[in-house]
Design a protein around this motif. Sequence first.
Motif, short mmCIF file in Angstrom:
data_model
loop_
_atom_site.label_atom_id
_atom_site.label_comp_id
_atom_site.label_asym_id
_atom_site.label_seq_id
_atom_site.Cartn_x
_atom_site.Cartn_y
_atom_site.Cartn_z
N ILE A 274 -43.80 57.73 79.84
CA ILE A 274 -43.99 56.52 80.63
C ILE A 274 -44.57 56.87 82.01
O ILE A 274 -45.48 56.20 82.50
N LEU B 7 -48.19 57.64 81.52
CA LEU B 7 -48.95 56.41 81.32
C LEU B 7 -49.14 55.67 82.65
O LEU B 7 -50.19 55.08 82.90
N ARG C 207 -53.31 51.34 77.37
CA ARG C 207 -52.18 51.97 78.03
C ARG C 207 -50.95 51.07 78.01
O ARG C 207 -49.83 51.54 77.74
N PHE D 271 -47.46 51.81 76.21
CA PHE D 271 -46.18 51.68 76.89
C PHE D 271 -45.18 50.92 76.03
O PHE D 271 -44.02 51.30 75.90
#
Length: 167
Positions: free
Chosen positions: A45, A48, A97, A101
């Motif tokens: 995370i 990202l 993205r 996520f």
Amino acid sequence: MSAVGVTILRVIIWISLLGALVLQGVIVMAGLLDQAGIPTFAIVILSLGVLGILALQVIGVCILRLLGLVRHGRVFSQRSFRYVDVIIGAIGACSVRVLAFALVGVWANRTTPGDEMAPGMVGALCGCALVIAGVALVVYVQRQLLVQATLTAEQARSLRAELDEVI
């Protein structure tokens, strides 16, 4: 666009770019300092997040380049297409993205006890990814309008040259 408007927009974008750079540094440092205690999905995370901020920085730089073309009266040229194409790609990357996520959230929910991410949040993120992809399509449509405007400007220059020859 007026010179004052262009200058204000350039200042805002530069401040945003510097703030994003600081934020990226904070995210990376937080990840490095607490490396042992961070679960794998949190590292993904964070990665990202850094990539998302990078995509926004790319968009900001391309807008600065387009504003430079506006300032010099050359926005209706072939050079502007390159920047608009990069903006479309960066927005598309942001959509991917956000979807990634959401998928990391699903993966975290499956691999850890309890819900790391609420199922409703996963759905909301998927919806956001779809909306961001829609924004990329809107910018693509605007690119097509830029193509038409560029062709019209080139035709006008050609007709003026022919008229000058006749006169």
